[in-house]
Enzyme design. Structure first.
Site, PDB file in Angstrom:
ATOM      1  N   MET A   1      42.243  44.453  38.037  1.00 36.99           N
ATOM      2  CA  MET A   1      42.556  45.566  37.149  1.00 36.99           C
ATOM      3  C   MET A   1      43.663  46.481  37.692  1.00 36.99           C
ATOM      4  O   MET A   1      43.695  47.665  37.402  1.00 36.99           O
ATOM      5  CB  MET A   1      41.283  46.375  36.851  1.00 36.99           C
ATOM      6  CG  MET A   1      40.183  45.544  36.194  1.00 36.99           C
ATOM      7  SD  MET A   1      40.709  44.650  34.701  1.00 36.99           S
ATOM      8  CE  MET A   1      40.697  45.993  33.518  1.00 36.99           C
ATOM      9  N   ARG A   2      44.560  45.936  38.482  1.00 38.48           N
ATOM     10  CA  ARG A   2      45.701  46.702  38.991  1.00 38.48           C
ATOM     11  C   ARG A   2      46.989  46.031  38.546  1.00 38.48           C
ATOM     12  O   ARG A   2      47.071  44.798  38.581  1.00 38.48           O
ATOM     13  CB  ARG A   2      45.698  46.734  40.527  1.00 38.48           C
ATOM     14  CG  ARG A   2      44.435  47.292  41.123  1.00 38.48           C
ATOM     15  CD  ARG A   2      44.400  48.789  41.022  1.00 38.48           C
ATOM     16  NE  ARG A   2      43.228  49.339  41.685  1.00 38.48           N
ATOM     17  CZ  ARG A   2      43.002  50.643  41.803  1.00 38.48           C
ATOM     18  NH1 ARG A   2      43.854  51.527  41.299  1.00 38.48           N
ATOM     19  NH2 ARG A   2      41.914  51.075  42.388  1.00 38.48           N
TER      20      ARG A   2
ATOM     21  N   ASN B   1      47.743  35.390  34.761  1.00 38.92           N
ATOM     22  CA  ASN B   1      46.756  36.432  34.436  1.00 38.92           C
ATOM     23  C   ASN B   1      45.998  36.025  33.182  1.00 38.92           C
ATOM     24  O   ASN B   1      46.540  35.330  32.322  1.00 38.92           O
ATOM     25  CB  ASN B   1      47.479  37.761  34.191  1.00 38.92           C
ATOM     26  CG  ASN B   1      46.516  38.882  33.873  1.00 38.92           C
ATOM     27  OD1 ASN B   1      45.465  39.017  34.506  1.00 38.92           O
ATOM     28  ND2 ASN B   1      46.856  39.698  32.883  1.00 38.92           N
TER      29      ASN B   1
ATOM     30  N   HIS C   1      44.111  37.806  29.915  1.00 36.25           N
ATOM     31  CA  HIS C   1      44.007  39.107  29.246  1.00 36.25           C
ATOM     32  C   HIS C   1      43.065  38.999  28.044  1.00 36.25           C
ATOM     33  O   HIS C   1      43.156  38.047  27.271  1.00 36.25           O
ATOM     34  CB  HIS C   1      45.393  39.580  28.796  1.00 36.25           C
ATOM     35  CG  HIS C   1      45.343  40.922  28.156  1.00 36.25           C
ATOM     36  ND1 HIS C   1      45.162  42.079  28.887  1.00 36.25           N
ATOM     37  CD2 HIS C   1      45.374  41.302  26.854  1.00 36.25           C
ATOM     38  CE1 HIS C   1      45.101  43.102  28.063  1.00 36.25           C
ATOM     39  NE2 HIS C   1      45.226  42.663  26.824  1.00 36.25           N
TER      40      HIS C   1
HETATM   41  C1  GAR Z   1      37.836  39.621  31.560  1.00 37.27           C
HETATM   42  O1  GAR Z   1      37.481  39.891  30.236  1.00 37.27           O
HETATM   43  C2  GAR Z   1      39.350  39.628  31.708  1.00 37.27           C
HETATM   44  O2  GAR Z   1      40.018  39.111  30.587  1.00 37.27           O
HETATM   45  C3  GAR Z   1      39.625  41.097  31.853  1.00 37.27           C
HETATM   46  O3  GAR Z   1      38.589  41.580  32.672  1.00 37.27           O
HETATM   47  C4  GAR Z   1      37.420  40.770  32.493  1.00 37.27           C
HETATM   48  C5  GAR Z   1      36.991  40.286  33.846  1.00 37.27           C
HETATM   49  O4  GAR Z   1      35.765  39.624  33.790  1.00 37.27           O
HETATM   50  N1  GAR Z   1      40.912  41.328  32.452  1.00 37.27           N
HETATM   51  C6  GAR Z   1      41.682  42.368  32.164  1.00 37.27           C
HETATM   52  O5  GAR Z   1      41.378  43.226  31.356  1.00 37.27           O
HETATM   53  C7  GAR Z   1      42.991  42.418  32.922  1.00 37.27           C
HETATM   54  N2  GAR Z   1      43.808  43.487  32.465  1.00 37.27           N
HETATM   55  P1  GAR Z   1      35.254  38.765  35.015  1.00 37.27           P
HETATM   56  O6  GAR Z   1      35.419  39.635  36.274  1.00 37.27           O
HETATM   57  O7  GAR Z   1      33.828  38.492  34.706  1.00 37.27           O
HETATM   58  O8  GAR Z   1      36.102  37.515  35.116  1.00 37.27           O
END
Ligand code: GAR
Length: 266
Positions: free
Chosen positions: A135-136, A157, A159
């Site tokens: 998340m960075r 990545n 998203h």
């Molecule tokens: C997932 O939904 C991913 O798409 C999102 O965080 C979640 C992580 O879940 N990523 C973002 O928002 C990136 N900007 P996880 O830790 O269970 O894989």
């Protein structure tokens, strides 16, 4: 086999995508091996998943770096070969009118954190770095040191939205609040902007009248666990080519865009 690609992952949270990728490597769906899992968050639950599979982990605590800079900006030690102006000129995360001091703080604290990541990562060379719920935002300081060949990007990545709609930190929430009738997830290579890099793959699901943010997240995540391994598999098969395209729009303007073409196996 013997030609397994080496994959590193950065996570911030639960690591369910990380788990899907590790499982796909272990089952042979991806001809690859997860060689490290790094995080910005010492409490990331996903670290436990890595340890269960004997994958080395490390933490670079972004929050403490940002706090330290906030308290004593003059005392902070900048990483070697750090060029604030070069990073500032490439970065496209901020609006043109954004506060210069705010951008300076962002660039300096992130470059320090990113130098920390690179320092740990040098023990585990990789072919591909996957951001799995990291998340960075990464800055050009880090990106340029991984993407040394402009034709072969190697930071992916995932998203939680159908990009280019709803970039940012809450893709499913933003999709829901907008009243969209279709949601989805996107895997892309990263560039200097926020969730703006060339798209590799997407999956979509319908949003029904009785859906909630939670039910949308559930549907979306289940698709993420399929999509991310599929895209990494294509990378491992050397089937992802980036191509710089120039298009003429109907209004006469020219659009330049790097896109990903999926090619047949060599
Ligand atoms: C997932 O939904 C991913 O798409 C999102 O965080 C979640 C992580 O879940 N990523 C973002 O928002 C990136 N900007 P996880 O830790 O269970 O894989």
């Amino acid at each position: 086999m013997g030609n397994k690609i080496r994959i590193g992952a950065l996570i911030s949270g639960g690591g369910t995508n990380l788990q899907a990728i590790i499982d796909s490597c272990e089952s042979g769906k991806i001809d690859g091996e997860m060689v490290f899992v790094g995080t910005d968050n010492p409490d990331a639950k996903g670290l436990g998943r890595a340890s269960k599979h004997n994958i080395p982990t490390f933490v670079v605590d972004y929050s403490s770096i940002i706090r330290k800079y906030g308290k004593e900006p003059g005392k902070i030690r900048l990483p070697g070969s750090f060029d604030e102006e070069d990073i500032r000129s490439k970065l496209s995360l901020f609006h043109s009118g954004a506060d210069r001091q705010k951008i300076k703080k962002f660039i300096i604290t992130r470059a320090i954190a990113e130098a920390g990541l690179l320092e740990k990562m040098k023990f585990y060379p990789v072919d591909l770095l996957v951001l799995a719920g990291f998340m960075r935002n990464l800055t050009p300081y880090f990106i340029d040191r991984i993407n040394t060949d402009p034709d072969n990007p190697r930071i992916m990545n995932i998203h939680p939205a159908l990009l280019p709609a709803f970039p940012g930190t809450d893709g499913y929430g933003d999709t829901f609040r907008y009243g969209a009738k279709i949601g989805g997830c996107t895997v892309h290579f990263i560039d200097y902007g926020e969730d703006s890099g060339p798209i590799i793959g997407q999956k979509a699901f319908p949003i029904e009248p009785d859906d909630t943010i939670d039910s949308i997240k559930k549907k979306g995540l289940a698709l993420e666990w399929e999509l991310y391994p599929e895209c990494i598999r294509l990378f491992a098969q050397k089937r992802l080519k980036t191509v710089r395209m120039t298009y003429a729009r109907d209004d006469g303007k020219e659009v330049k865009r790097t896109v990903v073409k999926i090619v047949h196996s060599e």
